[in-house]
Design a protein around this motif. Structure first.
Motif, PDB file in Angstrom:
ATOM      1  N   GLY A  94     -38.153  63.120  55.314  1.00 12.91           N
ATOM      2  CA  GLY A  94     -38.482  63.109  56.735  1.00 12.91           C
ATOM      3  C   GLY A  94     -38.578  61.730  57.347  1.00 12.91           C
ATOM      4  O   GLY A  94     -38.817  61.591  58.556  1.00 12.91           O
ATOM      5  N   ASN A  95     -38.401  60.681  56.558  1.00 14.20           N
ATOM      6  CA  ASN A  95     -38.384  59.326  57.105  1.00 14.20           C
ATOM      7  C   ASN A  95     -37.249  59.228  58.122  1.00 14.20           C
ATOM      8  O   ASN A  95     -36.133  59.677  57.869  1.00 14.20           O
ATOM      9  CB  ASN A  95     -38.165  58.324  55.960  1.00 14.20           C
ATOM     10  N   ASP A  96     -37.533  58.648  59.297  1.00 16.33           N
ATOM     11  CA  ASP A  96     -36.459  58.519  60.285  1.00 16.33           C
ATOM     12  C   ASP A  96     -36.609  57.242  61.089  1.00 16.33           C
ATOM     13  O   ASP A  96     -37.602  56.549  61.031  1.00 16.33           O
ATOM     14  CB  ASP A  96     -36.392  59.743  61.207  1.00 16.33           C
ATOM     15  N   HIS A  97     -35.555  56.961  61.838  1.00 17.95           N
ATOM     16  CA  HIS A  97     -35.510  55.723  62.617  1.00 17.95           C
ATOM     17  C   HIS A  97     -34.493  55.888  63.727  1.00 17.95           C
ATOM     18  O   HIS A  97     -33.353  56.263  63.491  1.00 17.95           O
ATOM     19  CB  HIS A  97     -35.086  54.547  61.736  1.00 17.95           C
ATOM     20  N   ALA A  98     -34.917  55.590  64.978  1.00 21.07           N
ATOM     21  CA  ALA A  98     -33.990  55.615  66.112  1.00 21.07           C
ATOM     22  C   ALA A  98     -33.704  54.186  66.517  1.00 21.07           C
ATOM     23  O   ALA A  98     -34.583  53.475  66.988  1.00 21.07           O
ATOM     24  CB  ALA A  98     -34.594  56.383  67.285  1.00 21.07           C
ATOM     25  N   GLU A  99     -32.479  53.752  66.301  1.00 21.52           N
ATOM     26  CA  GLU A  99     -32.135  52.360  66.548  1.00 21.52           C
ATOM     27  C   GLU A  99     -32.169  52.053  68.033  1.00 21.52           C
ATOM     28  O   GLU A  99     -31.651  52.783  68.857  1.00 21.52           O
ATOM     29  CB  GLU A  99     -30.735  52.052  66.016  1.00 21.52           C
ATOM     30  N   ARG A 100     -32.796  50.939  68.401  1.00 22.80           N
ATOM     31  CA  ARG A 100     -32.846  50.583  69.810  1.00 22.80           C
ATOM     32  C   ARG A 100     -31.554  49.905  70.224  1.00 22.80           C
ATOM     33  O   ARG A 100     -30.749  49.461  69.418  1.00 22.80           O
ATOM     34  CB  ARG A 100     -34.036  49.655  70.096  1.00 22.80           C
ATOM     35  N   SER A 101     -31.377  49.807  71.536  1.00 18.65           N
ATOM     36  CA  SER A 101     -30.145  49.260  72.083  1.00 18.65           C
ATOM     37  C   SER A 101     -29.976  47.806  71.682  1.00 18.65           C
ATOM     38  O   SER A 101     -30.922  47.036  71.625  1.00 18.65           O
ATOM     39  CB  SER A 101     -30.170  49.347  73.611  1.00 18.65           C
ATOM     40  N   LYS A 102     -28.746  47.390  71.411  1.00 22.52           N
ATOM     41  CA  LYS A 102     -28.467  46.007  71.074  1.00 22.52           C
ATOM     42  C   LYS A 102     -27.984  45.226  72.295  1.00 22.52           C
ATOM     43  O   LYS A 102     -27.594  44.074  72.193  1.00 22.52           O
ATOM     44  CB  LYS A 102     -27.372  45.943  69.995  1.00 22.52           C
ATOM     45  N   GLU A 103     -27.966  45.872  73.498  1.00 23.49           N
ATOM     46  CA  GLU A 103     -27.450  45.173  74.657  1.00 23.49           C
ATOM     47  C   GLU A 103     -28.328  43.967  74.973  1.00 23.49           C
ATOM     48  O   GLU A 103     -29.514  43.946  74.703  1.00 23.49           O
ATOM     49  CB  GLU A 103     -27.380  46.098  75.864  1.00 23.49           C
TER      50      GLU A 103
END
Length: 278
Positions: A262-271
């Motif tokens: 259940g480990n998760d990660h939502a990558e933030r924008s690189k802009e």
């Protein structure tokens, strides 16, 4: 520009600022934004914040004449033991570039310290594409992740603190309970071994090379990039440092998830981020 505590009957004006700011700067659906706005800044929620001795809510009002005045920004902070925490900071897109965000941040930090906070931390939703760069401009560093439930949504907040503070963060964060961090020794990573000096794992008989220098944050532990070759030319996928799984998936929003733990990660924008915008 005037920074002040809002009146209870100004909750609708506050929600307008929150909604417009999130629509512009958050990678969330309209339904998610409506849910967060309605739950966190409903009339009764604003009233409760104003009555809570541990919570500080400020708005910034612009306009010289009374009839021209408008709420252009909102910030919320609270006290938690020796810590002060800034949970939300919003600036209406039409009023950005005037230093309003900086004024709100500095005013809230000063107020929290005046009320007894020894240290100040800031939480930023991962989906806030501009907030991370804004916070880092004040010298704060990413020091953990927190999974929160907001309006029925499971979201991740980055926790930012001043560097080199040798105190424990308050609990509430799954990251606080994680037994594996990016600095954990190789022998503590499940399912791995060292092969000719390289950290490896095995997937269906295939040797996979784990790159400790390429880490993505997770709510329980980091994800490390993996490769099919020693030279790290051909990427294989990701390794979950929480349970050792190599079955980590990524969806079209670049969200990493481990199906085993259940480990998760939502990558933030690189802009790119322009510090002057807030």
């Amino acid at each position: 520009m005037e920074i002040r505590e809002p009146e209870p009957d100004e909750s609708e004006r506050i929600r307008d600022v929150v909604e417009s700011s999130m629509t512009t700067s958050f990678r969330l659906s309209p339904g998610q934004i409506d849910g967060i706005t309605d739950e966190e800044f409903a009339d009764d929620a604003v009233s409760e914040r104003l009555e809570d001795d541990e919570t500080v809510l400020y708005v910034v009002e612009t306009g010289a004449e009374i009839e021209d005045r408008t709420i252009a920004g909102v910030v919320e902070g609270r006290l938690a033991d020796e810590w002060g925490e800034i949970d939300w900071l919003f600036v209406d897109p039409e009023h950005r570039g005037k230093g309003i965000g900086t004024e709100l941040y500095e005013s809230m930090t000063e107020r929290l310290r005046d009320r007894g906070a020894d240290h100040v931390r800031v939480t930023v939703l991962e989906e806030n594409t501009e907030g991370h760069g804004f916070v880092e401009r004040f010298g704060l560093e990413h020091d953990g992740d927190r999974e929160v439930e907001v309006a029925g949504e499971s979201l991740v907040k980055y926790v930012y603190t001043e560097p080199d503070i040798d105190v424990s963060l308050p609990t509430e964060s799954r990251a606080d309970d994680a037994t594996v961090t990016a600095d954990t020794a190789d022998e503590d990573l499940p399912g791995t071994e060292t092969t000719d000096g390289d950290l490896t794992a095995t997937d269906d008989g295939t040797t996979v090379y784990i790159d400790r220098d390429e880490a993505e944050s997770g709510t329980a532990a980091p994800f490390f990039h993996t490769y099919e070759d020693e030279d790290r030319k051909q990427q294989y996928g990701y390794y979950c440092a929480n349970c050792g799984s190599l079955e980590v998936s990524m969806d079209n929003m670049e969200r990493l998830a481990c199906p085993d733990c259940g480990n998760d990660h939502a990558e933030r924008s690189k802009e790119s981020y322009d510090d002057s915008r807030l």
